[in-house]
Design a protein around this motif. Structure first.
Motif, short mmCIF file in Angstrom:
data_model
loop_
_atom_site.label_atom_id
_atom_site.label_comp_id
_atom_site.label_asym_id
_atom_site.label_seq_id
_atom_site.Cartn_x
_atom_site.Cartn_y
_atom_site.Cartn_z
N MET A 1 0.82 -1.18 0.00
CA MET A 1 0.00 0.00 0.00
C MET A 1 0.87 1.25 0.00
N LEU A 2 1.96 1.22 0.76
CA LEU A 2 2.86 2.37 0.80
C LEU A 2 3.47 2.65 -0.57
N LYS A 3 3.84 1.60 -1.28
CA LYS A 3 4.42 1.76 -2.62
C LYS A 3 3.42 2.43 -3.56
N CYS A 4 2.16 2.04 -3.49
CA CYS A 4 1.13 2.68 -4.33
C CYS A 4 1.00 4.15 -4.00
N TYR A 5 1.05 4.51 -2.71
CA TYR A 5 0.98 5.92 -2.32
C TYR A 5 2.19 6.69 -2.82
N GLU A 6 3.37 6.07 -2.71
CA GLU A 6 4.59 6.74 -3.20
C GLU A 6 4.48 7.03 -4.69
N VAL A 7 4.05 6.05 -5.47
CA VAL A 7 4.00 6.18 -6.92
C VAL A 7 2.82 7.04 -7.38
N ASN A 8 1.63 6.81 -6.83
CA ASN A 8 0.41 7.42 -7.35
C ASN A 8 0.02 8.74 -6.70
N ALA A 9 0.56 9.06 -5.53
CA ALA A 9 0.17 10.31 -4.86
C ALA A 9 1.38 11.19 -4.54
N ILE A 10 2.33 10.64 -3.84
CA ILE A 10 3.48 11.45 -3.42
C ILE A 10 4.33 11.86 -4.63
N GLY A 11 4.60 10.94 -5.53
CA GLY A 11 5.41 11.24 -6.72
C GLY A 11 4.84 12.37 -7.56
N PRO A 12 3.56 12.30 -7.95
CA PRO A 12 2.98 13.40 -8.73
C PRO A 12 3.00 14.75 -8.00
N LEU A 13 2.81 14.74 -6.69
CA LEU A 13 2.88 15.99 -5.94
C LEU A 13 4.29 16.57 -5.97
N MET A 14 5.29 15.72 -5.83
CA MET A 14 6.68 16.18 -5.87
C MET A 14 7.05 16.72 -7.25
N VAL A 15 6.56 16.08 -8.30
CA VAL A 15 6.81 16.56 -9.66
C VAL A 15 6.17 17.94 -9.83
N ALA A 16 4.92 18.08 -9.38
CA ALA A 16 4.23 19.37 -9.49
C ALA A 16 4.99 20.46 -8.73
N GLN A 17 5.43 20.15 -7.52
CA GLN A 17 6.17 21.14 -6.73
C GLN A 17 7.49 21.52 -7.39
N THR A 18 8.14 20.55 -8.01
CA THR A 18 9.42 20.81 -8.68
C THR A 18 9.24 21.75 -9.86
N PHE A 19 8.16 21.56 -10.63
CA PHE A 19 7.92 22.37 -11.82
C PHE A 19 7.14 23.65 -11.55
N LEU A 20 6.73 23.85 -10.31
CA LEU A 20 5.92 25.02 -9.98
C LEU A 20 6.54 26.36 -10.38
N PRO A 21 7.83 26.59 -10.17
CA PRO A 21 8.40 27.87 -10.63
C PRO A 21 8.24 28.09 -12.14
N LEU A 22 8.43 27.05 -12.92
CA LEU A 22 8.28 27.17 -14.37
C LEU A 22 6.81 27.36 -14.76
N LEU A 23 5.91 26.67 -14.08
CA LEU A 23 4.48 26.84 -14.36
C LEU A 23 4.03 28.26 -14.02
N ARG A 24 4.51 28.79 -12.89
CA ARG A 24 4.16 30.17 -12.53
C ARG A 24 4.71 31.16 -13.55
N GLN A 25 5.92 30.90 -14.02
CA GLN A 25 6.52 31.77 -15.03
C GLN A 25 5.69 31.74 -16.31
N ALA A 26 5.31 30.56 -16.75
CA ALA A 26 4.51 30.43 -17.98
C ALA A 26 3.15 31.11 -17.82
N ALA A 27 2.49 30.89 -16.69
CA ALA A 27 1.19 31.50 -16.45
C ALA A 27 1.31 33.01 -16.37
N GLY A 28 2.39 33.51 -15.80
CA GLY A 28 2.60 34.95 -15.67
C GLY A 28 2.81 35.64 -16.99
#
Length: 143
Positions: A1-28
């Motif tokens: 169950m922990l592996k599913c959370y790492e892959v399906n929930a935590i991983g996508p959140l970390m990717v989003a947080q990593t790209f957030l500066p670039l997304l904000r720049q593009a939106a701006g």
């Protein structure tokens, strides 16, 4: 169950947080434009079996729960990033003929991709953010 959370929930959140500066720049750079995938977006791949409302068969606890967590993350991001003009949504690709979906699945990867791209092209404005879409049929799936 922990592996599913790492892959399906935590991983996508970390990717989003990593790209957030670039997304904000593009939106701006297009601040006067409505939210859209062409401006700046976070699109999470979920699954219809993560819908609590439509659960009629049970089972698959780790997968269902981890994708439901991803849906909550998507909903939270849509609220947190609204003022930045970043669209956030979850999409169910359908039951696709892949290694995971198996040979009895309903659609090919090509059909899946065409459907998802059609849905994503139509997402325009604040009201489209923070929802859970069926990637082939295009309708909103209840959380």
């Amino acid at each position: 169950m922990l592996k599913c959370y790492e892959v399906n929930a935590i991983g996508p959140l970390m990717v989003a947080q990593t790209f957030l500066p670039l997304l904000r720049q593009a939106a701006g750079q297009q601040s006067s434009e409505p939210m859209s995938c062409g401006k700046a977006a976070i699109i999470n791949i979920s699954t219809g079996v993560a819908s609590i409302t439509e659960n009629s068969s049970g089972r698959m606890y780790p997968y269902r729960a981890s994708k439901a967590a991803l849906n909550m993350i998507t909903s939270n991001l849509s609220l947190d990033l609204k003022s930045d003009g970043i669209l956030c949504t979850a999409i169910h690709p359908g039951w696709v003929k892949t290694e995971m979906g198996g040979p009895n699945a309903l659609i090919s990867t090509e059909e899946c991709l065409k459907g998802i791209m059609f849905v994503l092209e139509k997402l325009q404005g604040d009201e489209e953010s923070g929802k859970f879409y069926h990637g082939v049929k295009g309708h909103v799936i209840p959380w």
